[in-house]
Design a protein around this motif. Sequence first.
Motif, short mmCIF file in Angstrom:
data_model
loop_
_atom_site.label_atom_id
_atom_site.label_comp_id
_atom_site.label_asym_id
_atom_site.label_seq_id
_atom_site.Cartn_x
_atom_site.Cartn_y
_atom_site.Cartn_z
N GLY A 81 36.70 9.14 -1.52
CA GLY A 81 37.48 9.69 -2.61
C GLY A 81 38.53 10.65 -2.12
N LEU A 82 38.72 11.74 -2.85
CA LEU A 82 39.76 12.72 -2.54
C LEU A 82 39.28 13.67 -1.45
N VAL A 83 39.16 13.12 -0.25
CA VAL A 83 38.69 13.89 0.91
C VAL A 83 39.57 13.58 2.11
N GLU A 84 39.64 14.53 3.01
CA GLU A 84 40.43 14.33 4.23
C GLU A 84 39.71 13.43 5.23
N ASN A 85 38.37 13.49 5.25
CA ASN A 85 37.59 12.77 6.26
C ASN A 85 36.46 11.97 5.61
N PRO A 86 36.75 10.79 5.06
CA PRO A 86 35.66 9.97 4.51
C PRO A 86 34.61 9.69 5.58
N GLN A 87 33.36 9.60 5.15
CA GLN A 87 32.27 9.40 6.10
C GLN A 87 31.32 8.32 5.61
N THR A 88 30.68 7.65 6.56
CA THR A 88 29.58 6.75 6.27
C THR A 88 28.40 7.17 7.14
N TYR A 89 27.25 7.44 6.51
CA TYR A 89 26.07 7.93 7.21
C TYR A 89 24.95 6.91 7.16
N ARG A 90 24.29 6.73 8.28
CA ARG A 90 23.02 6.04 8.30
C ARG A 90 21.92 7.06 8.01
N TYR A 91 20.74 6.56 7.72
CA TYR A 91 19.64 7.43 7.31
C TYR A 91 19.36 8.51 8.35
N GLU A 92 19.28 8.11 9.61
CA GLU A 92 18.94 9.08 10.66
C GLU A 92 20.00 10.16 10.81
N ASP A 93 21.25 9.86 10.45
CA ASP A 93 22.32 10.85 10.54
C ASP A 93 22.06 12.05 9.63
N LEU A 94 21.42 11.82 8.50
CA LEU A 94 21.25 12.87 7.51
C LEU A 94 20.34 13.99 7.99
N PHE A 95 19.47 13.69 8.95
CA PHE A 95 18.58 14.71 9.48
C PHE A 95 19.29 15.65 10.45
N GLY A 96 20.56 15.37 10.73
CA GLY A 96 21.36 16.27 11.55
C GLY A 96 21.91 17.45 10.77
N PHE A 97 21.81 17.39 9.43
CA PHE A 97 22.24 18.52 8.62
C PHE A 97 21.18 19.62 8.64
N LYS A 98 21.59 20.82 8.28
CA LYS A 98 20.69 21.96 8.25
C LYS A 98 19.70 21.76 7.10
N GLU A 127 27.02 21.13 3.13
CA GLU A 127 27.04 20.53 4.46
C GLU A 127 27.98 19.33 4.49
N LEU A 128 27.92 18.51 3.45
CA LEU A 128 28.82 17.36 3.34
C LEU A 128 30.25 17.81 3.11
N VAL A 129 30.42 18.81 2.26
CA VAL A 129 31.76 19.31 1.95
C VAL A 129 32.47 19.76 3.22
N ASP A 130 31.74 20.45 4.09
CA ASP A 130 32.33 20.91 5.35
C ASP A 130 32.79 19.74 6.22
N LYS A 131 32.08 18.62 6.15
CA LYS A 131 32.41 17.47 6.97
C LYS A 131 33.59 16.67 6.41
N VAL A 132 33.57 16.43 5.10
CA VAL A 132 34.57 15.52 4.52
C VAL A 132 35.83 16.24 4.07
N LYS A 133 35.77 17.54 3.85
CA LYS A 133 36.92 18.36 3.48
C LYS A 133 37.64 17.83 2.22
N PRO A 134 37.08 18.10 1.05
CA PRO A 134 37.72 17.66 -0.19
C PRO A 134 39.13 18.22 -0.34
N LYS A 135 40.01 17.44 -0.93
CA LYS A 135 41.37 17.89 -1.21
C LYS A 135 41.34 18.87 -2.38
#
Length: 254
Positions: A77-94, A121-129
């Motif tokens: 959507g309206l983000v600078e850095n769209p992301q696609t995460y696999r399940y295991e990636d989500l455990f990298g968040f705090k 945590e997601l907001v910091d990664k994808v950087k919403p406009k």
Amino acid sequence: MPGLNFKLDRRVFLKAFSLSALASLWPGKAGSTVQFQNDERFPSHYIQNRDVPGFFIRSANPFPGVNMDEWSLKVKGLVENPQTYRYEDLFGFKMIAQTSRLKCVECWSAKAEWEGFHISELVDKVKPKPEAKYVAFQSADSYYESYTLDELLRDRMLLVLRMNGKTLSANHGFPLRLIAPFKYGYKNIKYITGIEFTDDRKRNYWADFGPYSVDGTIQPGIDHPLDYGKKPLSINGGEVFHFFDKRPDLKRKG
């Protein structure tokens, strides 16, 4: 449909969808939620509504659960850095653990310890406009929900991976669900597959097919907690706490 264990028979899906719409119109029921209780019209392995002691199971559309070989979380959507995460990636968040109640419009509530991560945590990664004011969620069972971004950034709003010390079960939203303690249960979307940042409010499933508000904030009234024998207790609105509950505690896991 991505995320399902196998292709859902079109007749079964249409039956589920039409029954969902009809059930939302039935008068005289607290909350008017869909009553799929061990319905023989659906395969036995489908996730359905069940009054399990301790924590009732509720889903809008019976479905076979998520196929993790196909599942991913797409953030767009309206983000600078769209992301696609696999399940295991989500455990990298705090990771955060909190105990909170899910309050259903059917008038019951149930308590659990939830573990997951804050949407910041997601907001910091994808950087919403700057124009991104809303967030829409999509589920593997064709459910959908939306929030304002400000609501999602409130404390105790979690994207959840674990419940009561265990991986989320299929019944409770595996692999990823939202816990919004100050919103009714229908706002706590399960089986999340997509998150989209938008400049306008997207649709909400039960605002489309039922009598519920888009906002969904818990109102003052009566609650029947399952862990208190469903005895009626007054609530003040917002997140539900009873005299036997511990007050909020956030415990960071790392």
